[in-house]
Scaffold this active site. Structure first.
Site, PDB file in Angstrom:
ATOM      1  N   GLY A 232    -121.717   6.453 -92.607  1.00  0.00           N
ATOM      2  CA  GLY A 232    -121.639   7.783 -93.133  1.00  0.00           C
ATOM      3  C   GLY A 232    -121.508   7.724 -94.712  1.00  0.00           C
TER       4      GLY A 232
ATOM      5  CG  LEU B 194    -125.568   9.466 -94.230  1.00  0.00           C
ATOM      6  CD1 LEU B 194    -126.499  10.228 -93.280  1.00  0.00           C
ATOM      7  CD2 LEU B 194    -125.314   8.075 -93.952  1.00  0.00           C
TER       8      LEU B 194
ATOM      9  CD  GLN C  94    -117.033  -2.489 -90.483  1.00  0.00           C
ATOM     10  OE1 GLN C  94    -117.774  -2.197 -89.357  1.00  0.00           O
ATOM     11  NE2 GLN C  94    -117.905  -2.037 -91.699  1.00  0.00           N
TER      12      GLN C  94
ATOM     13  NE  ARG D   2    -115.141  -0.098 -99.385  1.00  0.00           N
ATOM     14  CZ  ARG D   2    -115.748  -0.678 -98.147  1.00  0.00           C
ATOM     15  NH1 ARG D   2    -117.095  -1.246 -98.203  1.00  0.00           N
ATOM     16  NH2 ARG D   2    -115.061  -0.506 -97.163  1.00  0.00           N
TER      17      ARG D   2
ATOM     18  CE  LYS E 109    -124.302  -2.599-102.203  1.00  0.00           C
ATOM     19  NZ  LYS E 109    -123.020  -2.344-101.422  1.00  0.00           N
ATOM     20  CG  ASP E 110    -123.907  -4.145 -96.919  1.00  0.00           C
ATOM     21  OD1 ASP E 110    -122.553  -4.556 -97.370  1.00  0.00           O
ATOM     22  OD2 ASP E 110    -124.588  -2.936 -97.085  1.00  0.00           O
TER      23      ASP E 110
ATOM     24  N   GLY F 231    -129.482   5.127-100.294  1.00  0.00           N
ATOM     25  CA  GLY F 231    -129.567   3.690 -99.638  1.00  0.00           C
ATOM     26  C   GLY F 231    -129.828   3.985 -97.980  1.00  0.00           C
ATOM     27  CG  HIS F 232    -126.438   5.452 -95.724  1.00  0.00           C
ATOM     28  ND1 HIS F 232    -125.658   5.694 -96.710  1.00  0.00           N
ATOM     29  CD2 HIS F 232    -125.697   4.232 -95.263  1.00  0.00           C
ATOM     30  CE1 HIS F 232    -124.416   5.062 -96.698  1.00  0.00           C
ATOM     31  NE2 HIS F 232    -124.580   4.193 -95.901  1.00  0.00           N
TER      32      HIS F 232
ATOM     33  CG  MET G 188    -127.696   3.898-104.735  1.00  0.00           C
ATOM     34  SD  MET G 188    -128.565   5.570-104.055  1.00  0.00           S
ATOM     35  CE  MET G 188    -129.383   6.083-105.543  1.00  0.00           C
TER      36      MET G 188
HETATM   37  P1  AMP Z   1    -122.741   1.313 -94.408  1.00  0.00           P
HETATM   38  O1  AMP Z   1    -122.622   2.714 -94.317  1.00  0.00           O
HETATM   39  O2  AMP Z   1    -122.193   1.101 -95.823  1.00  0.00           O
HETATM   40  O3  AMP Z   1    -121.858   0.477 -93.346  1.00  0.00           O
HETATM   41  O4  AMP Z   1    -124.206   1.004 -94.572  1.00  0.00           O
HETATM   42  C1  AMP Z   1    -125.055   1.143 -93.453  1.00  0.00           C
HETATM   43  C2  AMP Z   1    -126.456   0.507 -93.719  1.00  0.00           C
HETATM   44  O5  AMP Z   1    -126.752   0.864 -95.013  1.00  0.00           O
HETATM   45  C3  AMP Z   1    -126.331  -0.990 -93.695  1.00  0.00           C
HETATM   46  O6  AMP Z   1    -127.306  -1.556 -93.213  1.00  0.00           O
HETATM   47  C4  AMP Z   1    -126.255  -1.225 -95.245  1.00  0.00           C
HETATM   48  O7  AMP Z   1    -126.654  -2.375 -95.648  1.00  0.00           O
HETATM   49  C5  AMP Z   1    -127.231   0.214 -95.723  1.00  0.00           C
HETATM   50  N1  AMP Z   1    -127.242   0.220 -97.317  1.00  0.00           N
HETATM   51  C6  AMP Z   1    -125.943   0.667 -97.841  1.00  0.00           C
HETATM   52  N2  AMP Z   1    -126.365   0.692 -99.216  1.00  0.00           N
HETATM   53  C7  AMP Z   1    -127.567   0.428 -99.496  1.00  0.00           C
HETATM   54  C8  AMP Z   1    -128.387   0.476-100.317  1.00  0.00           C
HETATM   55  N3  AMP Z   1    -127.933   0.727-101.525  1.00  0.00           N
HETATM   56  N4  AMP Z   1    -129.777   0.052-100.346  1.00  0.00           N
HETATM   57  C9  AMP Z   1    -130.227  -0.114 -99.134  1.00  0.00           C
HETATM   58  N5  AMP Z   1    -129.460  -0.369 -97.789  1.00  0.00           N
HETATM   59  C10 AMP Z   1    -128.100  -0.037 -98.193  1.00  0.00           C
END
Ligand code: AMP
Length: 279
Positions: A23, A25, A53, A179, A141-142, A28-29, A176
């Site tokens: 979330g 969002l 995690q 955090r 990104k990850d 990137g999401h 993006m």
């Molecule tokens: P998170 O909400 O941080 O767990 O991220 C959820 C998904 O969004 C994961 O697959 C991340 O790699 C992807 N994500 C987060 N930030 C970015 C970004 N800046 N560009 C592309 N994907 C992203």
């Protein structure tokens, strides 16, 4: 949720495209969701801040949870189904069975976040079993997380196709991240050193420099110029094995984790198969 998805499959509905998130969002999401929509898949998103995690001294409690805004963004982007379970629902059976990977998960972020990837792989395996997607999209990104999920899917024969989508950045290059909102105005300016370090490494690569040690020196010196930045790791590795390489080339991942004040930021660059650095 499992029943809903099973009914969708049984009805012969469109193939399910799944984007798991925590979330808060951002663009990137949304790029991952658009990837699902553009492929003509049935778009399913999960929002779950996964306690498993987070380390004991990490930001689980204060992780941003703007749910109404997230729901609106999902609606606007064409999400068909938003799954937002509570930790109690997800871990009703108590977390006593885990998905653990014993090699790649110990490297890079795994070294400073013990148990992190065990939490990630366990929740993603659970989400895959609940949603039963045909396709799941993750962000580069990850990169370590994406690679570990590939390894899990292969090792456990999980019937899902994985897509890894490019990094979405702010106009000035900062990757993006939910955090980023922890950063003060000054820290936000300094956070650019991460992108600057990777950009300089890309320039070195384009100029023909192939020694990983030179790239690491250059990135370390760029981060060293920022008084508020402290390096967690700077690594040049093979994307598949996450093992350090000496000579860079297609398939090499340049990865950084840097603390700016109290905020830990990660970013990376991958040398594509055609030899172009992808930032
Ligand atoms: P998170 O909400 O941080 O767990 O991220 C959820 C998904 O969004 C994961 O697959 C991340 O790699 C992807 N994500 C987060 N930030 C970015 C970004 N800046 N560009 C592309 N994907 C992203």
């Amino acid at each position: 949720m499992q029943e809903l998805m099973a009914r969708h499959r049984a009805r012969g509905g469109a193939r399910i495209g799944f984007v798991p998130t925590m979330g808060c969002l951002h663009a990137g999401h949304l790029s991952l969701i658009r990837e699902v929509v553009q492929r003509g898949l049935f778009p399913v998103v999960s929002i779950f801040v996964n306690p498993l995690q987070f380390g004991p001294s990490e930001d689980f409690g204060r992780y941003p949870r703007p749910f109404d805004q997230d729901r609106r963004l999902c609606e606007e982007t064409g999400v068909a189904c938003l799954f937002a379970p509570s930790p109690d629902e997800m871990y009703a059976a108590g977390p006593s069975v885990y998905v653990d990977e014993g090699d790649l998960s110990l490297r890079l972020c795994g070294a400073s976040r013990p148990g992190h990837f065990r939490g990630v792989l366990t929740v993603v395996a659970k989400l895959f079993n609940i949603v039963q997607p045909h396709v799941a999209v993750f962000g580069r990104k990850d990169a370590q997380q994406a690679r570990l999920i590939e390894v899990m899917v292969e090792s456990l024969n999980i019937p899902v196709e994985l897509v890894v989508a490019p990094i979405v950045r702010e106009a000035d290059g900062l990757a993006m991240s939910s955090r980023n909102r922890y950063l003060s105005a000054e820290e936000r300016r300094e956070a650019l050193c991460v992108y600057a370090a990777l950009s300089e490494a890309a320039s070195l690569y384009r100029a023909g420099e192939r020694a990983a040690s030179r790239a690491i020196e250059s990135m370390a010196s760029r981060i060293g110029d920022s008084p508020r930045a402290s390096v967690d790791y700077i690594a040049v590795v093979d994307y598949r094995s996450l093992c350090p390489v000496e000579v860079v080339g297609p398939g090499t991942l340049y990865a950084l984790a840097v603390r700016i004040g109290g905020t830990r930021l990660i970013d990376n660059m991958l040398i594509r198969p055609d030899g172009e650095p992808a930032l």
